[in-house]
Scaffold this motif. Structure first.
Motif, mmCIF file in Angstrom:
data_model
loop_
_atom_site.group_PDB
_atom_site.id
_atom_site.type_symbol
_atom_site.label_atom_id
_atom_site.label_comp_id
_atom_site.label_asym_id
_atom_site.label_seq_id
_atom_site.Cartn_x
_atom_site.Cartn_y
_atom_site.Cartn_z
ATOM 1 N N MET A 132 -50.858 57.877 67.297
ATOM 2 C CA MET A 132 -49.637 57.137 67.654
ATOM 3 C C MET A 132 -48.513 58.111 67.989
ATOM 4 S SD MET A 132 -50.760 54.095 67.476
ATOM 5 C CE MET A 132 -49.273 53.119 67.685
ATOM 6 N N THR A 133 -48.782 58.891 69.024
ATOM 7 C CA THR A 133 -47.833 59.901 69.450
ATOM 8 C C THR A 133 -48.074 60.239 70.914
ATOM 9 O OG1 THR A 133 -46.900 62.063 68.844
ATOM 10 C CG2 THR A 133 -49.301 61.835 68.731
ATOM 11 N N PRO A 188 -45.487 46.909 63.202
ATOM 12 C CA PRO A 188 -45.022 45.632 62.634
ATOM 13 C C PRO A 188 -43.708 45.135 63.213
ATOM 14 C CG PRO A 188 -45.812 47.074 60.891
ATOM 15 C CD PRO A 188 -45.788 47.891 62.146
ATOM 16 N N ASP A 189 -42.755 46.040 63.482
ATOM 17 C CA ASP A 189 -41.478 45.592 64.032
ATOM 18 C C ASP A 189 -41.623 45.127 65.484
ATOM 19 O OD1 ASP A 189 -41.990 48.198 64.839
ATOM 20 O OD2 ASP A 189 -40.092 49.016 64.122
ATOM 21 N N VAL A 190 -42.586 45.703 66.196
ATOM 22 C CA VAL A 190 -42.856 45.219 67.556
ATOM 23 C C VAL A 190 -43.516 43.843 67.493
ATOM 24 C CG1 VAL A 190 -44.076 45.676 69.715
ATOM 25 C CG2 VAL A 190 -43.051 47.568 68.433
ATOM 26 N N LEU A 191 -44.431 43.647 66.542
ATOM 27 C CA LEU A 191 -45.043 42.330 66.356
ATOM 28 C C LEU A 191 -43.978 41.279 66.067
ATOM 29 C CD1 LEU A 191 -47.409 40.365 65.882
ATOM 30 C CD2 LEU A 191 -47.504 41.207 63.528
ATOM 31 N N ALA A 192 -43.003 41.619 65.230
ATOM 32 C CA ALA A 192 -41.933 40.676 64.913
ATOM 33 C C ALA A 192 -41.168 40.276 66.172
ATOM 34 C CB ALA A 192 -40.979 41.298 63.888
ATOM 35 N N LYS A 251 -43.715 51.416 68.009
ATOM 36 C CA LYS A 251 -44.699 52.037 68.883
ATOM 37 C C LYS A 251 -45.839 51.080 69.200
ATOM 38 C CE LYS A 251 -44.000 56.633 66.806
ATOM 39 N NZ LYS A 251 -44.683 57.750 66.102
ATOM 40 N N ILE A 252 -46.516 51.344 70.312
ATOM 41 C CA ILE A 252 -47.757 50.650 70.646
ATOM 42 C C ILE A 252 -48.744 51.657 71.229
ATOM 43 C CG2 ILE A 252 -46.668 48.404 71.101
ATOM 44 C CD1 ILE A 252 -47.120 49.071 74.126
ATOM 45 N N LEU A 253 -50.011 51.317 71.146
ATOM 46 C CA LEU A 253 -51.065 52.079 71.827
ATOM 47 C C LEU A 253 -52.056 51.087 72.395
ATOM 48 C CD1 LEU A 253 -52.502 54.712 72.605
ATOM 49 C CD2 LEU A 253 -53.652 54.641 70.376
ATOM 50 N N LEU A 254 -52.226 51.146 73.698
ATOM 51 C CA LEU A 254 -53.203 50.317 74.404
ATOM 52 C C LEU A 254 -54.321 51.235 74.849
ATOM 53 C CD1 LEU A 254 -53.850 47.493 75.737
ATOM 54 C CD2 LEU A 254 -52.687 48.383 77.779
ATOM 55 N N CYS A 255 -55.558 50.947 74.434
ATOM 56 C CA CYS A 255 -56.638 51.893 74.724
ATOM 57 C C CYS A 255 -57.988 51.188 74.770
ATOM 58 C CB CYS A 255 -56.674 53.002 73.670
ATOM 59 S SG CYS A 255 -56.969 52.405 71.986
ATOM 60 N N TYR A 256 -58.983 51.962 75.176
ATOM 61 C CA TYR A 256 -60.358 51.465 75.153
ATOM 62 C C TYR A 256 -61.130 52.194 74.066
ATOM 63 C CZ TYR A 256 -65.181 50.480 76.133
ATOM 64 O OH TYR A 256 -66.488 50.086 75.978
ATOM 65 N N ALA A 257 -61.835 51.418 73.245
ATOM 66 C CA ALA A 257 -62.710 51.991 72.217
ATOM 67 C C ALA A 257 -63.873 51.038 72.008
ATOM 68 C CB ALA A 257 -61.954 52.201 70.907
ATOM 69 N N PRO A 258 -65.108 51.516 72.110
ATOM 70 C CA PRO A 258 -66.260 50.648 71.895
ATOM 71 C C PRO A 258 -66.395 50.281 70.423
ATOM 72 C CG PRO A 258 -66.988 52.905 72.120
ATOM 73 C CD PRO A 258 -65.507 52.915 72.385
ATOM 74 N N GLU A 259 -67.168 49.269 70.157
ATOM 75 C CA GLU A 259 -67.375 48.831 68.773
ATOM 76 C C GLU A 259 -68.128 49.893 67.984
ATOM 77 O OE1 GLU A 259 -66.830 46.455 65.540
ATOM 78 O OE2 GLU A 259 -66.049 46.111 67.561
ATOM 79 N N LYS A 260 -69.096 50.551 68.648
ATOM 80 C CA LYS A 260 -69.890 51.578 67.984
ATOM 81 C C LYS A 260 -69.917 52.831 68.846
ATOM 82 C CE LYS A 260 -72.994 48.262 65.712
ATOM 83 N NZ LYS A 260 -74.413 47.816 65.552
ATOM 84 N N PRO A 261 -70.065 54.004 68.226
ATOM 85 C CA PRO A 261 -70.142 55.241 69.002
ATOM 86 C C PRO A 261 -71.434 55.304 69.805
ATOM 87 C CG PRO A 261 -70.607 55.678 66.687
ATOM 88 C CD PRO A 261 -70.145 54.253 66.771
ATOM 89 N N GLY A 316 -56.041 55.879 77.191
ATOM 90 C CA GLY A 316 -54.956 55.347 76.375
ATOM 91 C C GLY A 316 -53.614 55.355 77.074
ATOM 92 N N VAL A 317 -52.807 54.331 76.754
ATOM 93 C CA VAL A 317 -51.403 54.260 77.188
ATOM 94 C C VAL A 317 -50.567 54.115 75.926
ATOM 95 C CG1 VAL A 317 -49.655 52.974 78.456
ATOM 96 C CG2 VAL A 317 -51.953 53.209 79.404
ATOM 97 N N TYR A 318 -49.661 55.060 75.708
ATOM 98 C CA TYR A 318 -48.831 55.076 74.525
ATOM 99 C C TYR A 318 -47.402 54.682 74.881
ATOM 100 C CZ TYR A 318 -45.891 57.217 70.893
ATOM 101 O OH TYR A 318 -44.948 57.439 69.916
ATOM 102 N N GLY A 319 -46.816 53.829 74.056
ATOM 103 C CA GLY A 319 -45.430 53.427 74.267
ATOM 104 C C GLY A 319 -44.576 53.705 73.056
ATOM 105 N N ALA A 320 -43.484 54.461 73.251
ATOM 106 C CA ALA A 320 -42.533 54.752 72.181
ATOM 107 C C ALA A 320 -41.239 53.977 72.445
ATOM 108 C CB ALA A 320 -42.240 56.252 72.131
ATOM 109 N N SER A 321 -40.444 53.778 71.385
ATOM 110 C CA SER A 321 -39.179 53.037 71.494
ATOM 111 C C SER A 321 -39.403 51.707 72.198
ATOM 112 C CB SER A 321 -38.120 53.867 72.251
ATOM 113 O OG SER A 321 -37.856 55.077 71.582
ATOM 114 N N VAL A 322 -40.444 51.018 71.792
ATOM 115 C CA VAL A 322 -40.808 49.749 72.430
ATOM 116 C C VAL A 322 -39.700 48.709 72.231
ATOM 117 C CG1 VAL A 322 -42.516 47.891 72.490
ATOM 118 C CG2 VAL A 322 -43.237 50.256 72.138
ATOM 119 N N ILE A 323 -39.000 48.815 71.104
ATOM 120 C CA ILE A 323 -37.831 47.984 70.852
ATOM 121 C C ILE A 323 -36.664 48.891 70.515
ATOM 122 C CG2 ILE A 323 -39.162 45.972 70.134
ATOM 123 C CD1 ILE A 323 -38.635 46.777 67.245
ATOM 124 N N ALA A 324 -35.452 48.380 70.639
ATOM 125 C CA ALA A 324 -34.257 49.191 70.395
ATOM 126 C C ALA A 324 -34.149 49.588 68.924
ATOM 127 C CB ALA A 324 -33.035 48.404 70.826
#
Length: 324
Positions: A132-133, A188-192, A251-261, A316-324
């Motif tokens: 998450m960075t 959690p604050d972005v979910l809110a 913060k948010i992270l949008l990415c692709y990850a399979p269920e199993k390696p 992956g796409v990472y988003g910082a400061s998603v909310i003020a």
């Protein structure tokens, strides 16, 4: 004869059905859910990385009669590596404390919970600091004003375009990797903010309940997993006033990850866990109890050996400061 006082008829003692222990739920920690866990036999090793460029290049050619087919090849990088560092903590239960404890206290139970909580907290913080960075193929920042390059309108702004943002980011990843993101990790604050967003509420108002839930958000954003890291950490030293904060915030992270390696399936990240020592589970963790006669105590000790590795930044796409 004097009347009995309150202290004569009732002596304060520990209640047997309540306490004020601050034990976070295991569901608050998502490290084991976000990316595939890869149990490994060796504490450190290397893993192969196939060239994305070679696999996605169009090289098949029309074949004339009596001629050879066109040839191709791909490169494999065997330099990527992992090192499963071991983390541990213990709590000693001395004989005097155990013999003198009143119900509902149970030093052995409480010690096990204490150690377990500390291990979950350590794992979650390492997971968050790794993923998450600002380490991904696309690293974006939310702004309150007009977005420029690498920016987007913060989601608590009245003119935010939340759904379009996510769709654009999914297409961005899919257009350069062939894999559409299927995991959205949301602080959690972005979910809110999402739960009260007019755009989101208007989109789901005709659903069965019309209530913004995490399962509904997963469907809304078209992902298989919508994960919320709810862990809280106290960053103050022992004896100091508590300084509590979410492990992941804004913060948010949008990415692709399979269920199993899998050898031939990419993933934004993997968690390598060393299973090479006795009793370790799939996350390379165990809790054991043994006698420390020199201090007349039983020691409850927890340990885990793992390494969080980002293995495909483009997924992956990472988003910082998603909310003020």
């Amino acid at each position: 004869m004097p009347q009995p006082t309150a202290g004569d008829v009732h002596v304060n003692r520990l209640l047997g059905n309540i306490s004020t222990a601050f034990i976070q739920k295991q569901s608050a920690f998502i490290a084991a859910e976000a990316f595939p866990v890869v149990p490994v036999d060796n504490k450190s090793d290397r893993y192969p990385a196939y060239s994305k460029e070679d696999w996605m290049r169009d090289e098949a050619q029309e074949r004339a009669p009596g001629t050879e087919s066109s040839g191709g090849s791909y490169e494999i990088d065997t330099s990527p590596n992992f090192l499963c560092r071991k983390y541990s903590i213990h709590k000693d239960i001395d004989d005097d404390t155990r013999a003198n404890q009143d119900k509902p206290l149970d030093a052995d139970r409480d010690g096990t919970l204490f150690v377990s909580q500390k291990m979950l907290l350590k794992r979650e913080r390492i997971w968050a600091s790794t993923y998450m960075t600002n380490v991904w193929g696309s690293n974006l920042t939310g702004v309150s004003g007009t977005p420029g390059a690498g920016e987007f309108k913060q989601w608590d702004n009245s003119t935010a375009t939340i759904l379009k943002n996510v769709e654009d980011w999914k297409e961005l990843v899919a257009s350069i990797t062939g894999y559409e993101p299927n995991v959205l990790i949301c602080a959690p604050d972005v979910l809110a903010t999402l739960k009260v967003s007019p755009e989101v509420k208007d989109t789901i108002k005709y659903t069965q309940k019309g209530v913004v839930t995490e399962n509904l958000l997963a469907e809304l954003f078209g992902v298989e997993k919508f994960l919320v890291p709810r862990g809280v950490v106290n960053t103050a030293a022992k004896g100091k006033a508590g300084a509590f904060q979410r492990i992941v915030s804004k913060k948010i992270l949008l990415c692709y990850a399979p269920e199993k390696p899998s050898l031939l399936t990419p993933s934004a990240g993997y968690i390598f866990s060393w299973k090479g020592y006795f009793g370790a589970d799939r996350f390379g963790s165990r809790i054991k109890k043994f006698r420390m006669e020199n201090v007349e105590s039983d020691r409850i000790e927890g340990e885990m050996a793992f390494d969080c590795k980002q293995v495909a930044a483009d997924l992956g796409v990472y988003g910082a400061s998603v909310i003020a």
